[in-house]
Design an enzyme around this catalytic site. Structure first.
Site, short mmCIF file in Angstrom:
data_model
loop_
_atom_site.label_atom_id
_atom_site.label_comp_id
_atom_site.label_asym_id
_atom_site.label_seq_id
_atom_site.Cartn_x
_atom_site.Cartn_y
_atom_site.Cartn_z
N GLU A 217 0.91 -1.35 -0.01
CA GLU A 217 0.00 -0.14 0.11
C GLU A 217 0.91 1.10 -0.04
O GLU A 217 1.44 1.75 0.97
CB GLU A 217 -0.93 0.07 1.19
CG GLU A 217 -1.91 -1.32 1.28
CD GLU A 217 -2.92 -1.31 0.04
OE1 GLU A 217 -3.00 -0.10 -0.61
OE2 GLU A 217 -3.51 -2.30 -0.07
N CYS A 251 -1.94 9.08 2.73
CA CYS A 251 -1.31 8.66 1.43
C CYS A 251 -2.32 8.87 0.25
O CYS A 251 -2.11 8.57 -1.05
CB CYS A 251 -1.35 6.90 1.51
SG CYS A 251 -2.88 6.02 1.84
#
Length: 472
Positions: A217, A251
């Site tokens: 991720e 993110c």
């Protein structure tokens, strides 16, 4: 509390989990649910302590943001798993090719074994708990490496997990980069890493030595496109809410915005009005988060200073001070005309700086998105559904929210993950359960079947049947 002192200690801890899994390779649902409830109780009972530790690590993070972006989604992950997990475990019937009837088939979700999770600093609670929930629901043992950049929270989380779990169930590791490297090199049955693309490459290389499957991720430069005619005040508010949560240290935060050329200056005005309405005290506002530490603060300010020295323009959105060096707090900035090789234009920004790029035609904006590495998120603001559909079909991203930001990450029926440079694999809800399971195909042969026709020596009837099978 379990602290790594040497590589051999880390290996021993891994082997203890491996041995425990060998004894119990397929925990029943009550066992899995009990382990999930331990996590649920731990998070719920220590909310205030977690928030205080994170606030201290950041030198100022609003409690509401921690509640909204970490505590609530962590508890939601557990609730979803407790409600749905028994059903996720059930073998799923599958059709059998007609030539093999009356055999039966199914897909059996089977625990993988020992799962490793490497946690970043930006959302240290949620990005530990969410993959833990998936791994535990799937029946695995779990080892977690916390970030050294949030030391107070990491130590607290490790201590509380050590109280809640036997070390062969869940084992939380703290330590610096050398420990993280040792951790990534363990022969896990699956390894999930959340963090930067650069470190993700190292994690994947270490895992490859053991053929450990990985879920990465990562992040990247998630673009926002505002299409012609979309209300700029609405776009500015929704973009800034997504950008300034956690001071941009997210993110999936919007990394830069593409605007119709004639909309740039009106957007600047709308963004300034929005920022000052959301945070009326500017840098002193208690609802505005600090940059986590001086290392990250210097990275951002050096990038800004380099861009300005080379002719860029910066619109500071707060009234008053733009920087607080001692508190590593940085006001939101719209950046125009930065050189293409400036660090803020080439790397994920991970802070409250939003480059603004102008376009003349929508196809230019799409081409710009497609020219870079595939991002973790794409945000498209447009009231034209046909144009939006074309944009979705012509671009790649880990996930998309249309006419808002961030929302797709909170949908537990959707897979969350990247594509290309922004990562691989996905989790959340059932998707996480399946990531940490082997979906094992099983065929049940019937007592009466035709397979004896195909045994050697191959008779004329076998040849005739095979010709028929190839034609039909």
């Amino acid at each position: 509390m379990n602290i790594v002192d040497a590589p051999t200690g880390l290996v021993q801890r891994f082997e203890a989990q491996r041995s425990a899994f060998t004894v119990e390779p397929y925990p029943d649902w009550p066992t899995r649910a009990q382990r999930l409830r331990k996590l649920q109780r731990m998070v719920a009972r220590h909310e205030a302590e977690f928030a205080k530790a994170i606030d201290a690590d950041f030198a100022g993070r609003p409690r509401f943001e921690t509640d909204l972006a970490e505590l609530w989604p962590s508890l939601e992950e557990v609730k979803v798993a407790l409600r749905e997990g028994r059903g996720w475990m059930k073998p799923q019937r599958a059709p059998v090719a007609k030539w093999f009837l009356p055999a039966g088939a199914q897909v059996l979700p089977q625990p993988l074994g020992v799962v490793g999770i490497i946690v970043p600093w930006n959302y240290p609670l949620f990005l530990a708990v969410a993959p833990m929930v998936a791994a535990i629901a799937a029946g695995n043992r779990v080892m977690v490496k916390m970030s050294e950049y949030t030391p107070r929270f990491s130590e607290l989380f490790a201590a509380l997990c050590a109280q809640a779990y036997a070390p062969d169930e869940v084992d939380v590791v703290t330590g610096a980069a050398d420990v993280a490297a040792q951790f990534a090199a363990l022969p896990f049955d699956h390894l999930l890493f959340t963090g930067s693309t650069a470190v993700g490459r190292k994690v994947m290389a270490a895992a490859a030595q053991n053929l450990t499957p990985v879920t990465l991720e990562l992040g990247g430069k998630s673009p926002t496109v505002v299409a012609p005619g979309y209300p700029l005040a609405k776009a500015a508010e929704r973009i800034l809410v997504g950008k300034l949560l956690n001071a941009g240290q997210t993110c999936i935060a919007p990394d830069y915005v593409l605007l119709p050329r004639e909309a740039v200056e009106p957007f600047v005005a709308a963004a300034r009005e929005t920022a000052q309405r959301l945070y009326p005290q500017g840098l002193a506002d208690a609802h505005y988060c600090s940059v986590v530490d001086m290392r990250q603060y210097r990275r951002l300010t050096q990038g800004l200073d380099d861009a300005l020295a080379r002719g860029a323009r910066a619109d500071v959105l707060f009234a008053g001070a733009a920087r607080d060096d001692a508190g590593h707090r940085l006001a939101p900035v719209l950046l125009h005309g930065a050189p293409a090789d400036n660090a803020l234009m080439t790397d994920e920004i991970f802070g409250p700086v939003l480059p603004v790029l102008a376009y003349d035609e929508v196809d230019e904006a799409i081409a710009h998105v497609n020219a870079g590495p595939r991002p973790l998120a794409l945000y498209w603001f447009d009231d034209d559904r046909a144009r939006t559909r074309r944009a979705l079909e012509r671009t790649h991203a880990g996930g998309v929210t249309v006419n808002d930001t961030l929302l797709h990450v909170a949908q537990y029926e959707l897979p969350f993950g990247g594509v290309g440079h922004s990562g691989m694999g996905h989790y959340h809800g059932r998707w996480g359960f399946e990531t940490f399971s082997k979906l094992k195909p099983v065929v049940w042969q019937a007592k009466l079947n035709a397979m004896s026709l195909f045994l050697p020596p191959y008779r004329p009837l076998a040849h005739k049947m095979l010709r028929l099978m190839k034609r039909v």
